[in-house]
Design an enzyme around this catalytic site. Structure first.
Site, PDB file in Angstrom:
ATOM      1  N   HIS A 156    -113.494 -40.240 -54.929  1.00  0.00           N
ATOM      2  CA  HIS A 156    -113.392 -39.083 -55.827  1.00  0.00           C
ATOM      3  C   HIS A 156    -114.520 -39.116 -56.856  1.00  0.00           C
ATOM      4  O   HIS A 156    -115.202 -38.099 -57.093  1.00  0.00           O
ATOM      5  CB  HIS A 156    -112.027 -39.100 -56.523  1.00  0.00           C
ATOM      6  N   GLU A 157    -114.732 -40.273 -57.475  1.00  0.00           N
ATOM      7  CA  GLU A 157    -115.777 -40.388 -58.488  1.00  0.00           C
ATOM      8  C   GLU A 157    -117.168 -40.386 -57.862  1.00  0.00           C
ATOM      9  O   GLU A 157    -118.124 -39.876 -58.457  1.00  0.00           O
ATOM     10  CB  GLU A 157    -115.565 -41.656 -59.324  1.00  0.00           C
ATOM     11  N   HIS A 160    -118.543 -36.968 -57.646  1.00  0.00           N
ATOM     12  CA  HIS A 160    -119.141 -36.530 -58.919  1.00  0.00           C
ATOM     13  C   HIS A 160    -120.542 -37.107 -59.075  1.00  0.00           C
ATOM     14  O   HIS A 160    -121.499 -36.399 -59.398  1.00  0.00           O
ATOM     15  CB  HIS A 160    -118.296 -37.027 -60.097  1.00  0.00           C
TER      16      HIS A 160
END
Length: 952
Positions: A156-157, A160
């Site tokens: 998920h990170e 980003h």
């Protein structure tokens, strides 16, 4: 030839990561050279290393699945701090450092929580700075229930960090009115099932109840939250709730929720995360792997930082005699040795012209005497040619006195074109494992310097011959250790210089706050003759020339404040005593006052290292204390070109223009004032006032969602509430402070000669909001400028539609709103506009979307803004209560709720069925009476309970 091809390939990869400093490369579907760094303040614990390895191994398989077999993690470097025990299996770090790591593991300031997050402040598709995990997140397995498996959180990170996509939830707007007039949870995909509940806890026991409607907003009450079903059917999306076991994909064009008011829709024009990811440089031309069920496991390298080793390599060629360069080099290098380099560092000195010479072998600096002894070896005479490679090779020879050159540093300063071939030493640089920071002095410094810095992971600086810029001192002040231990690093409070006539003075105030004050120096330099100097402490104590250590030969005066400098405003005055004009300067440096209290720091940089006209650039300044943002500061960027006037820009943290998020401590602005080709240098000044400056919370964006709990086969399993940190601790006002930071240099090309054409349009508006109030629609946004976010636009073009995608794809054909009477205000101002729509009745269930763009006086037109929703919505009556699922507390205690989740809000309600029956059986007179009554009731409700939902 093969060598130079490999160098060119290396440069290409380096340029991909210039915004982040990352060395990560994607080769044959595998990410290589990912760096995860552990902060030196974390106590030694081998479990941290093991859990990091387990997390990345798990993440690699999940990434492989989520990218449809396009990528996995192939090789990972874990950087272990110098403070941990040395081990035979640890390799010596090369160019890796904490400050340049892709992932950092560090304690938060004030223990504000364990949310994994990514420092992301670029636009859609732009890489972020780093991922931050706390040691608690790495070690505490109870947090797996809150955030999900660590490997999934990592992916998920990573999305980003690497691909510049955004979260698909929104803690500020967790609910919205959908197109079919339902209240929906902000999520992607919309197929994620769950219930909207309020969690209420007493001691160790928690329960969930139905959410009530808010009469003012038409949505659910403030404490309402969406609790997902543990078992789902949907496979999307990683950027919403990767913790769900079925979620193994990013939202794509078929599953993307374009209605959700989340940052992904706002920043990426309603594009799905997968569509943005596929456009990244990683996946252009990359095909999925075939014939592999799962990727090979990652290969881990354990690296350890070592004592700092720095060789200063200084140019003494004949051209250094011009423009007082040799003396300015001495002043700046002296400041570096006496004030900047951290205690315990090993330092050597090399000079070069046609040949290179070792002036001082490595010596460790612990006290003032050792520092001053080393200053005696700095050069003060210039002659001969320029052989940069000779200087680099001799510097590496000095650094190898520490055992080898891995992880060592060279500070290379030169002003000339190389009389030899700089490329000849590229193999030495690449194989050395050393970091080379370059300082280009004057307009003729070698164009190969940037390549040397990029190749080695070094910093880049430029200084002009403009004496009142203090450029060389700023460059040396910006070269601090990359260990992450800010308590040992020098902090620059002031750097100013001014050309003054006789009896004219440089008078200013420097604010020293209580987080700093140790090892504080006031340093004055002059051009012709010693000035009159006066420094006044907050308690009134005054220091004059006699209190300074004066060196007439190098034209430097230095005052060291004993102990810890008093907090407060320090006034200084430096006055020209000569009959002719001269340049006078003041530099103030200090260190942290307490190892346990992080000082306020400033990190400045451009969004990229190179640009070609007419592509604009963005200036960034991150102001923080620990990992908390500092809000309300006055931040000024000073950009100096090789030739032309210095440009001063006020940076903003208002969420408009170049600044994508308000109140995150990232101050930014576009830069378009190009005065020619060549190098430009960046310096940032920050002033905080005790009446307006405060710490802010780490905003809930670009981070893994804190999951309130799950519903598993009809039973609620609730997580503990998010740990509360009192606002008075986090958002405390700060004392007045001063900071100055160098942002390095960047290179501009293709700038035309003469007056530049006005080709920059107003910036895209990203904070448009809309709402329906009574019979009118209110719009608000932040004004752009005439040139991006500077100046003033000439006009606005506002459009509306019942479909948000129509505004994105067919803006020109959407219905126009007459805003001809609205005169745009200067950039950064708040714009408001209200109107009553013609030929459109605003009734319950009305949902409209708005977008706009600005134009300048030459009809340069901005991109279409974000789309804002305005909805009129009357909440339905509260439904009768029925039994709800059993609720399990986050301990062994359990309670039961007595209400069910509210049914979907739909025009086809039971009340309408009853009305239909009445209409059928009643007489005509009764029917007319009933219709009149219902009409009056609806009008009354519309006035009392309309929903004003705003944009994406």
């Amino acid at each position: 030839m093969l060598f130079f091809q490999s160098v060119g390939l290396l440069f290409a990869f380096q340029l991909l990561g210039t915004g982040t400093g990352s060395m990560v490369q994607l080769k044959n579907n595998g990410y290589e050279d990912l760096v995860i760094a552990i902060h030196p303040g974390i106590p030694e614990n081998n479990k941290v290393i093991q859990n990091i390895q387990d997390m990345v191994t798990e993440a690699s398989t999940y990434l492989f699945q989520a990218t449809h077999r396009r990528a996995y993690f192939k090789s990972v470097k874990i950087l272990i701090p110098l403070t941990w025990t040395k081990h035979a299996t640890y390799l010596r770090a090369k160019t890796e450092s904490f400050d340049k790591a892709d992932v950092i593991v560090a304690d938060p300031f004030l223990k504000y929580g364990n949310d994994p997050y990514t420092l992301q402040y670029g636009g859609c598709g732009e890489p972020a700075k780093y991922i931050h995990f706390t040691p608690n997140f790495i070690l505490d397995d109870t947090l797996l229930q809150v955030y999900g498996p660590r490997g999934r959180v990592f992916v998920h990170e990573w999305a980003h960090l690497r691909w510049g996509v955004f979260d698909e939830y929104n803690s500020d707007r967790p609910f919205y009115v959908s197109g079919n007039v339902n209240v929906e949870a902000t999520r992607c995909s919309k197929d994620v099932q769950g219930k909207n509940q309020v969690i209420e806890c007493r001691g160790s026991s928690c329960s969930a109840r139905d959410c009530k409607y808010d009469a003012l907003t038409g949505l659910f009450e403030e404490r309402c939250t969406f609790i997902p079903e543990k078992n789902q059917q949907t496979q999307a999306s990683v950027m919403y709730m990767q913790a769900l076991s079925t979620v193994v994909q990013f939202c794509n064009s078929s599953t993307h929720n374009t209605e959700a008011p989340n940052l992904q829709n706002r920043m990426c024009n309603f594009e799905s995360t997968w569509d943005v990811i596929l456009r990244s440089q990683d996946f252009i031309g990359t095909s999925p792997m075939s014939g592999t069920v799962s990727p090979p496991p990652p290969a881990f390298s354990l690296l350890q930082s070592s004592d700092r080793v720095v060789c200063i390599v200084l140019d003494t060629s004949g051209s250094m005699a011009a423009s007082d360069r040799i003396n300015r080099q001495f002043q700046a290098a002296e400041l570096f040795l006496l004030q900047i380099i951290e205690a315990g560092s090993f330092v050597g000195i090399v000079t070069f012209e046609s040949n290179a010479y070792i002036k001082a072998t490595l010596r460790q600096l612990f006290n003032d005497k050792q520092r001053k002894d080393l200053v005696a070896f700095l050069p003060n005479r210039a002659s001969g040619g320029t052989n940069i490679c000779a200087g680099i090779r001799k510097g590496l020879e000095v650094n190898r006195q520490s055992g080898n050159s891995y992880g060592t540093e060279i500070v290379l300063l030169t002003d000339g074109e190389d009389n030899f071939d700089t490329k000849l030493c590229f193999p030495d640089v690449m194989s050395s494992g050393a970091i080379i920071h370059v300082i280009a002095l004057g307009p003729s410094a070698s164009k190969e310097l940037e390549k040397i810095a990029d190749m080695s992971g070094g910093l880049k600086f430029a200084a002009t011959d403009n004496l009142d810029s203090n450029g060389l001192i700023d460059a040396f002040s910006g070269i601090s250790s990359g260990s992450g231990d800010i308590s040992q690093q020098s902090i620059q409070l002031e750097s100013d210089a001014l050309q003054l006539a006789n009896s004219r003075c440089l008078d200013k105030i420097v604010s020293i706050d209580s987080t700093v004050g140790n090892d504080t120096f006031f340093v004055v330099t002059w051009q012709r003759g010693i000035p009159n100097i006066k420094v006044v402490a907050p308690n009134g104590a005054a220091y004059f020339n006699a209190a300074f250590m004066v060196d007439s030969a190098t034209r430097t005066a230095r005052l060291q404040i004993p102990g810890t400098a008093q907090a407060g405003d320090w006034m200084y005055s430096v006055c020209n005593t000569q009959t002719t004009e001269q340049v006078l300067s003041m530099t103030v440096t200090t260190r942290a006052a307490n190892n346990n209290v992080p000082p306020v720091t400033v990190k400045a940089h451009m969004n990229k290292d190179t640009t070609s006209f007419p592509n604009p650039m963005v200036v960034y300044a991150e102001v923080s204390q620990g990992f908390l943002p500092v809000l309300g500061a006055n931040v000024t960027a000073i950009i100096e070109p090789e030739a032309g006037k210095t440009v001063t820009i006020e940076l903003s943290d208002n969420g408009a223009g170049a600044d994508i998020a308000k109140n995150d401590g990232i101050y930014s602005r576009y830069f378009t004032s190009f005065s020619g080709n060549g190098r430009y240098s960046l310096k940032v000044r920050v002033q905080g006032k005790d009446t307006t400056t405060r710490r802010g919370r780490r905003m809930p964006r670009s981070q893994a969602l804190y999951i309130p709990g799950y519903i598993d086969k009809g039973v609620y399993s609730l997580n503990p509430p998010r740990p509360a940190v009192p606002d008075e601790d986090i958002q405390a006002k700060l004392e007045s402070f001063s900071r100055t930071a160098s942002g390095g240099s960047f290179v501009v090309s293709a700038v035309p000669t003469g007056t530049l054409p006005d080709i920059f349009p107003p910036s895209k508006i990203t904070d448009l909001e809309a709402r329906i109030v009574e019979k009118q629609i209110d719009l608000s946004w932040t004004a752009p400028g005439g040139d991006l976010d500077q100046g003033q636009a000439a006009s606005y073009d506002v459009r509306m539609s019942t479909n948000p995608l129509d505004l994105r794809d067919h803006f020109e054909t959407a219905a126009s709103v007459d805003v001809s009477a609205l005169k745009p205000q200067p950039a950064g101002s708040t714009e408001t506009f209200s109107f009553i729509p013609q030929n459109l009745a605003l009734a319950n269930g009305t949902i409209l979307y708005f977008a706009l763009r600005a134009r300048d006086g030459l009809n340069n037109t901005a991109d279409v803004s974000n789309t804002a929703q305005a909805a009129m919505f009357v909440p339905p009556p509260v439904p009768p209560s029925t039994d709800s699922p059993t609720t399990a507390g986050h301990t062994t205690s359990t309670t039961s709720s007595t209400t069910s989740a509210p049914p979907p809000i739909s025009p086809d309600s039971t009340a309408q069925d009853v009305i239909l029956i009445v209409i059928i059986v009643c007489s005509a007179a009764v029917l007319i009476s009933l219709i009149i009554s219902i009409t009056l009731c609806i009008l009354s409700c519309n006035r009392k309970g309309r929903r004003h939902e705003t944009g994406m």
